[in-house]
Design an enzyme around this catalytic site. Structure first.
Site, PDB file in Angstrom:
ATOM      1  N   CYS A 245       5.639  -8.298  -3.666  1.00 55.55           N
ATOM      2  CA  CYS A 245       4.784  -9.060  -2.737  1.00 55.55           C
ATOM      3  C   CYS A 245       4.776 -10.550  -3.049  1.00 55.55           C
ATOM      4  O   CYS A 245       4.496 -11.368  -2.179  1.00 55.55           O
ATOM      5  CB  CYS A 245       3.362  -8.515  -2.767  1.00 55.55           C
ATOM      6  SG  CYS A 245       3.299  -6.813  -2.203  1.00 55.55           S
TER       7      CYS A 245
ATOM      8  N   HIS B 240      -0.692 -13.755   1.083  1.00 57.40           N
ATOM      9  CA  HIS B 240       0.097 -12.539   1.271  1.00 57.40           C
ATOM     10  C   HIS B 240      -0.806 -11.507   1.948  1.00 57.40           C
ATOM     11  O   HIS B 240      -1.971 -11.363   1.572  1.00 57.40           O
ATOM     12  CB  HIS B 240       0.578 -12.028  -0.089  1.00 57.40           C
ATOM     13  CG  HIS B 240       1.021 -10.606  -0.056  1.00 57.40           C
ATOM     14  ND1 HIS B 240       2.026 -10.183   0.786  1.00 57.40           N
ATOM     15  CD2 HIS B 240       0.588  -9.507  -0.723  1.00 57.40           C
ATOM     16  CE1 HIS B 240       2.184  -8.878   0.613  1.00 57.40           C
ATOM     17  NE2 HIS B 240       1.322  -8.446  -0.284  1.00 57.40           N
TER      18      HIS B 240
ATOM     19  N   ASN C  18       1.302  -4.539   5.750  1.00 57.52           N
ATOM     20  CA  ASN C  18       1.762  -5.280   4.578  1.00 57.52           C
ATOM     21  C   ASN C  18       3.282  -5.131   4.463  1.00 57.52           C
ATOM     22  O   ASN C  18       3.782  -4.060   4.116  1.00 57.52           O
ATOM     23  CB  ASN C  18       1.047  -4.708   3.345  1.00 57.52           C
ATOM     24  CG  ASN C  18       1.473  -5.350   2.040  1.00 57.52           C
ATOM     25  OD1 ASN C  18       2.512  -5.999   1.948  1.00 57.52           O
ATOM     26  ND2 ASN C  18       0.682  -5.152   1.009  1.00 57.52           N
TER      27      ASN C  18
HETATM   28  O1  UT7 Z   1       0.608  -5.939  -1.475  1.00 59.05           O
HETATM   29  C1  UT7 Z   1      -0.025  -5.926  -2.703  1.00 59.05           C
HETATM   30  C2  UT7 Z   1      -0.277  -4.579  -3.164  1.00 59.05           C
HETATM   31  N1  UT7 Z   1      -1.236  -3.798  -2.464  1.00 59.05           N
HETATM   32  C3  UT7 Z   1      -2.540  -4.123  -2.316  1.00 59.05           C
HETATM   33  O2  UT7 Z   1      -2.979  -5.209  -2.551  1.00 59.05           O
HETATM   34  C4  UT7 Z   1      -3.456  -3.002  -1.882  1.00 59.05           C
HETATM   35  C5  UT7 Z   1      -4.695  -2.983  -2.734  1.00 59.05           C
HETATM   36  N2  UT7 Z   1      -5.522  -1.803  -2.554  1.00 59.05           N
HETATM   37  C6  UT7 Z   1      -6.060  -1.439  -1.381  1.00 59.05           C
HETATM   38  O3  UT7 Z   1      -5.815  -2.072  -0.381  1.00 59.05           O
HETATM   39  C7  UT7 Z   1      -7.021  -0.291  -1.362  1.00 59.05           C
HETATM   40  O4  UT7 Z   1      -7.283   0.141  -2.670  1.00 59.05           O
HETATM   41  C8  UT7 Z   1      -6.557   0.907  -0.494  1.00 59.05           C
HETATM   42  C9  UT7 Z   1      -6.577   0.533   0.969  1.00 59.05           C
HETATM   43  C10 UT7 Z   1      -5.162   1.355  -0.906  1.00 59.05           C
HETATM   44  C11 UT7 Z   1      -7.497   2.080  -0.665  1.00 59.05           C
HETATM   45  O5  UT7 Z   1      -8.801   1.686  -0.267  1.00 59.05           O
HETATM   46  P1  UT7 Z   1     -10.044   1.991  -1.206  1.00 59.05           P
HETATM   47  O6  UT7 Z   1     -11.203   1.468  -0.518  1.00 59.05           O
HETATM   48  O7  UT7 Z   1      -9.733   1.464  -2.570  1.00 59.05           O
HETATM   49  O8  UT7 Z   1     -10.103   3.562  -1.185  1.00 59.05           O
HETATM   50  P2  UT7 Z   1      -9.980   4.589  -2.407  1.00 59.05           P
HETATM   51  O9  UT7 Z   1      -8.591   4.676  -2.913  1.00 59.05           O
HETATM   52  O10 UT7 Z   1     -11.085   4.318  -3.382  1.00 59.05           O
HETATM   53  O11 UT7 Z   1     -10.301   5.930  -1.646  1.00 59.05           O
HETATM   54  C12 UT7 Z   1     -11.581   6.179  -1.044  1.00 59.05           C
HETATM   55  C13 UT7 Z   1     -11.531   7.526  -0.326  1.00 59.05           C
HETATM   56  C14 UT7 Z   1     -10.955   8.639  -1.182  1.00 59.05           C
HETATM   57  O12 UT7 Z   1     -11.634   9.829  -0.863  1.00 59.05           O
HETATM   58  P3  UT7 Z   1     -12.828  10.405  -1.822  1.00 59.05           P
HETATM   59  O13 UT7 Z   1     -12.162  10.613  -3.149  1.00 59.05           O
HETATM   60  O14 UT7 Z   1     -13.846   9.321  -1.842  1.00 59.05           O
HETATM   61  O15 UT7 Z   1     -13.212  11.645  -1.132  1.00 59.05           O
HETATM   62  C15 UT7 Z   1      -9.524   8.729  -0.733  1.00 59.05           C
HETATM   63  O16 UT7 Z   1      -8.965  10.002  -0.940  1.00 59.05           O
HETATM   64  O17 UT7 Z   1     -10.679   7.427   0.811  1.00 59.05           O
HETATM   65  C16 UT7 Z   1      -9.663   8.447   0.740  1.00 59.05           C
HETATM   66  N3  UT7 Z   1      -8.443   7.929   1.333  1.00 59.05           N
HETATM   67  C17 UT7 Z   1      -8.177   8.022   2.655  1.00 59.05           C
HETATM   68  N4  UT7 Z   1      -8.842   8.568   3.668  1.00 59.05           N
HETATM   69  C18 UT7 Z   1      -8.307   8.492   4.901  1.00 59.05           C
HETATM   70  C19 UT7 Z   1      -7.427   7.253   0.744  1.00 59.05           C
HETATM   71  N5  UT7 Z   1      -6.497   6.916   1.651  1.00 59.05           N
HETATM   72  C20 UT7 Z   1      -6.932   7.377   2.833  1.00 59.05           C
HETATM   73  C21 UT7 Z   1      -6.419   7.340   4.144  1.00 59.05           C
HETATM   74  N6  UT7 Z   1      -7.137   7.890   5.129  1.00 59.05           N
HETATM   75  N7  UT7 Z   1      -5.246   6.740   4.435  1.00 59.05           N
END
Ligand code: UT7
Length: 332
Positions: free
Chosen positions: A114, A259, A289
């Site tokens: 990235c 980014h 992204n």
């Molecule tokens: O380009 C540079 C690199 N990338 C980034 O900068 C990305 C950085 N990270 C993020 O953008 C976020 O961490 C994500 C978007 C990837 C994830 O969002 P989050 O708010 O951190 O969610 P989480 O991983 O803490 O997950 C929360 C809940 C979980 O369920 P439980 O355990 O609370 O029941 C996940 O299983 O959301 C669930 N979940 C989803 N639900 C529906 C994770 N992905 C999904 C999904 N759809 N696609």
């Protein structure tokens, strides 16, 4: 002294639009979750057989050449940022060079994910300042969609990453004080495995095996929470570093082009600096992204939309796999 200036930009996005509803048919996710957590509403995925990293970057480069008002033959070096090359050997720079008909000039590949485009801009700036080259084509292009795990297991990455290409022309400028003011690069390899593609790798008896394929190690793995937590800190620091290095503060900034990692990350940074919407450019809602391609695509779009004008202070900032992060401060 030579200063380097971005004199043109172009981008290319594949025509295949993939909505959040499309994704919800492939994996257990939904539009509301994706919009709330990432800000993304739709993204582009390449069309197999039509698009390649080379073809997309070629189109973006041609548009950048046209926008810059130069001839392709004026380009004397290519820097290509991608972590999703068409071949793993050789790099994508030579493939683009061949298509542009620029056989003989140097072509360098950058693999800083990235942050790849910011690293590439920094290198272009140093080459131009030193007088080694006069006109450099800097490209960021990615096809991520073919390395995404589209099952429930991979949903947190699969909803974010997407495909596209952007290119800029960087040229020596001795006529005015506008151009790249400074660049700032950092990395911390302690976090290499928080966002990575494990296979295929060279340090195995066989580089790729059915076992690796079955285990899905060739898909992108991301510890989203860890990336998010580091990103918000590093983005802030590296933007501040760029401003301080030029004895400026946030009130001097006309446009921040971060980014496009996650809209929540951009909004957090915007709030922390107290910037109005008019001073931050985001297009993640439309394109997701696209790793090294997000910043050049955003430059190309923002420029065409009249979001930066001669003399504006523009900051580019990126964070991603490595972890690697960086910024560039530019007088437009
Ligand atoms: O380009 C540079 C690199 N990338 C980034 O900068 C990305 C950085 N990270 C993020 O953008 C976020 O961490 C994500 C978007 C990837 C994830 O969002 P989050 O708010 O951190 O969610 P989480 O991983 O803490 O997950 C929360 C809940 C979980 O369920 P439980 O355990 O609370 O029941 C996940 O299983 O959301 C669930 N979940 C989803 N639900 C529906 C994770 N992905 C999904 C999904 N759809 N696609």
């Amino acid at each position: 002294m030579n200063k380097s200036k971005i004199i043109g930009a172009g981008h290319y996005l594949p025509e295949r639009v993939v909505t959040n509803d499309d994704l919800s048919k492939m994996m257990n996710t939904n539009h509301e979750w994706i919009v709330e957590r990432t800000g993304i509403e739709r993204r582009r995925w390449f069309v197999p057989g039509k698009d390649s990293v080379t073809s997309m970057s070629l189109e973006a480069s041609k548009r950048a050449v046209l926008h810059a008002g130069i001839e392709t033959a004026d380009i004397d070096f290519i820097i290509f940022a991608t972590i999703t090359p068409d071949y793993f050997i050789p790099g994508n720079g030579v493939l683009l060079q061949r298509e542009l008909g620029l056989q003989g000039i140097g072509a360098l590949d950058i693999r800083n994910a990235c942050s790849g485009f910011v690293y590439a801009i920094s290198i272009a700036d140093q080459y131009i300042r030193s007088g080694m080259y006069r006109t450099i084509l800097v490209v960021g292009a990615e096809i991520q969609s073919s390395a995404l795990d589209k099952s429930d297991q991979g949903r947190s990455s699969a909803v974010i990453f997407a495909d596209g290409a952007g290119a800029v022309i960087v040229q020596a400028n001795q006529e005015s004080d506008s151009g790249i003011l400074s660049t700032h690069l950092h990395a911390d390899g302690d976090f290499a495995e928080e966002l990575f593609v494990k296979d295929p790798g060279s340090s195995r008896e066989v580089r790729i095996s059915q076992e690796m394929i079955d285990a899905g190690g060739f898909n992108l793995y991301m510890n989203g929470n860890a990336v998010f937590k580091h990103a918000v800190v590093r983005f802030y620091e590296v933007i501040l570093e760029a401003l301080k290095a030029n004895e400026m503060d946030v009130s001097d900034l006309d446009l921040l082009i971060p980014h496009q990692a996650n809209l929540r990350i951009s909004q957090y940074i915007q709030q922390k600096f107290g910037l109005p919407d008019s001073k931050v450019y985001n297009n993640i809602t439309e394109y997701g992204n696209t790793t090294a391609a997000t910043i050049p695509i955003a430059i190309s779009e923002a420029w065409a939309a009249g979001r930066m004008k001669e003399g504006d202070i523009v900051c580019l900032a990126a964070f991603g796999s490595g972890f690697a992060w960086g910024s560039a401060l530019i007088k437009w």
